[in-house]
Motif scaffolding. Structure first.
Motif, PDB file in Angstrom:
ATOM      1  N   GLN A  78      36.713  50.121  28.116  1.00 50.67           N
ATOM      2  CA  GLN A  78      37.233  49.137  29.245  1.00 50.67           C
ATOM      3  C   GLN A  78      36.318  48.996  29.936  1.00 50.67           C
ATOM      4  O   GLN A  78      35.827  49.725  30.661  1.00 50.67           O
ATOM      5  CB  GLN A  78      38.596  49.783  29.516  1.00 50.67           C
ATOM      6  CG  GLN A  78      39.406  48.635  30.265  1.00 50.67           C
ATOM      7  CD  GLN A  78      40.762  49.165  30.495  1.00 50.67           C
ATOM      8  OE1 GLN A  78      40.956  50.363  30.897  1.00 50.67           O
ATOM      9  NE2 GLN A  78      41.761  48.182  30.386  1.00 50.67           N
TER      10      GLN A  78
ATOM     11  N   PRO B 140      35.505  45.749  33.537  1.00 51.48           N
ATOM     12  CA  PRO B 140      35.749  44.482  34.181  1.00 51.48           C
ATOM     13  C   PRO B 140      34.290  43.806  33.762  1.00 51.48           C
ATOM     14  O   PRO B 140      33.289  43.962  34.084  1.00 51.48           O
ATOM     15  CB  PRO B 140      36.052  44.855  35.654  1.00 51.48           C
ATOM     16  CG  PRO B 140      35.173  45.996  35.617  1.00 51.48           C
ATOM     17  CD  PRO B 140      35.280  46.880  34.458  1.00 51.48           C
TER      18      PRO B 140
ATOM     19  N   TRP C 137      40.091  42.614  33.074  1.00 49.59           N
ATOM     20  CA  TRP C 137      39.400  43.808  32.187  1.00 49.59           C
ATOM     21  C   TRP C 137      39.532  43.589  30.827  1.00 49.59           C
ATOM     22  O   TRP C 137      40.515  42.912  30.109  1.00 49.59           O
ATOM     23  CB  TRP C 137      40.593  44.827  32.514  1.00 49.59           C
ATOM     24  CG  TRP C 137      40.434  45.626  34.139  1.00 49.59           C
ATOM     25  CD1 TRP C 137      41.239  45.120  35.089  1.00 49.59           C
ATOM     26  CD2 TRP C 137      39.692  46.603  34.162  1.00 49.59           C
ATOM     27  NE1 TRP C 137      40.695  45.958  35.980  1.00 49.59           N
ATOM     28  CE2 TRP C 137      39.792  46.627  35.572  1.00 49.59           C
ATOM     29  CE3 TRP C 137      38.690  47.410  33.696  1.00 49.59           C
ATOM     30  CZ2 TRP C 137      39.213  47.621  36.242  1.00 49.59           C
ATOM     31  CZ3 TRP C 137      38.025  48.268  34.218  1.00 49.59           C
ATOM     32  CH2 TRP C 137      38.128  48.735  35.517  1.00 49.59           C
TER      33      TRP C 137
ATOM     34  N   PRO D 127      43.365  41.841  36.665  1.00 50.28           N
ATOM     35  CA  PRO D 127      43.733  42.942  37.576  1.00 50.28           C
ATOM     36  C   PRO D 127      44.842  43.052  38.529  1.00 50.28           C
ATOM     37  O   PRO D 127      44.466  43.053  39.601  1.00 50.28           O
ATOM     38  CB  PRO D 127      42.256  42.859  38.190  1.00 50.28           C
ATOM     39  CG  PRO D 127      42.010  41.543  38.380  1.00 50.28           C
ATOM     40  CD  PRO D 127      42.480  40.879  37.059  1.00 50.28           C
TER      41      PRO D 127
END
Length: 164
Positions: free
Chosen positions: A41, A43, A29, A78
């Motif tokens: 934000q 990923p 992230w 994560p």
């Protein structure tokens, strides 16, 4: 916060476990912010080269825009139980200017080479200044395992060059 039956790791063990995860994990992230637009934000795939995390995103993405304006970023693996947080400054490289070894390692890991794509891509390199790692509440004390860019206890993987 939920407690677990995990054993509290020493700093050297946390460093070792963190480096192993940085090598093995695929996703991170990425948290950025823009002075006018606020936080963002997302990923992204990432590659750990032994010293830095490398990601790649569209050159027109919010992430690319934000790191150009404000290079301070946070990265998080994560997993909410085995927490790893990295903080550092992002450095952007166009597909034409990215170091060839980093771009090739990224392409090898993911089977995708942004240098061959149409459109602009930005490789983002983050050398961490601070790393925090903990598993469960009992590991909150001592969670800082890198300060000012230096691992607090060097293990055999700390600052190791990328192996292909």
């Amino acid at each position: 916060m939920m407690t677990t039956a995990s054993i509290q790791r020493q700093t050297a063990d946390r460093v070792r476990d963190t480096l192993e995860r940085l090598i093995a994990e695929r996703d991170v992230w990425v948290s950025t912010a823009h002075p006018e637009h606020g936080p963002h934000q997302v990923p992204l795939w990432f590659l750990w080269d032994g010293r830095a995390a490398w990601m790649c995103t569209s050159g027109t993405s919010v992430t690319a825009r934000n790191v150009r304006e404000e290079p301070r970023v946070r990265l998080a693996l994560p997993d909410t139980f085995d927490v790893v947080l990295l903080q550092g400054e992002a450095e952007g490289f166009s597909a034409q200017d990215v170091p060839a070894d980093a771009a090739q390692a990224f392409a090898d890991k993911f089977g995708w080479d942004p240098r061959t794509e149409e459109g602009s891509y930005l490789y983002v390199r983050v050398v961490p200044k601070t790393v925090r790692a903990w598993r469960g509440e009992q590991e909150l004390p001592g969670r800082v395992i890198m300060r000012d860019g230096t691992w607090l206890e060097q293990g055999p993987l700390a600052n190791a060059p990328l192996k292909r």
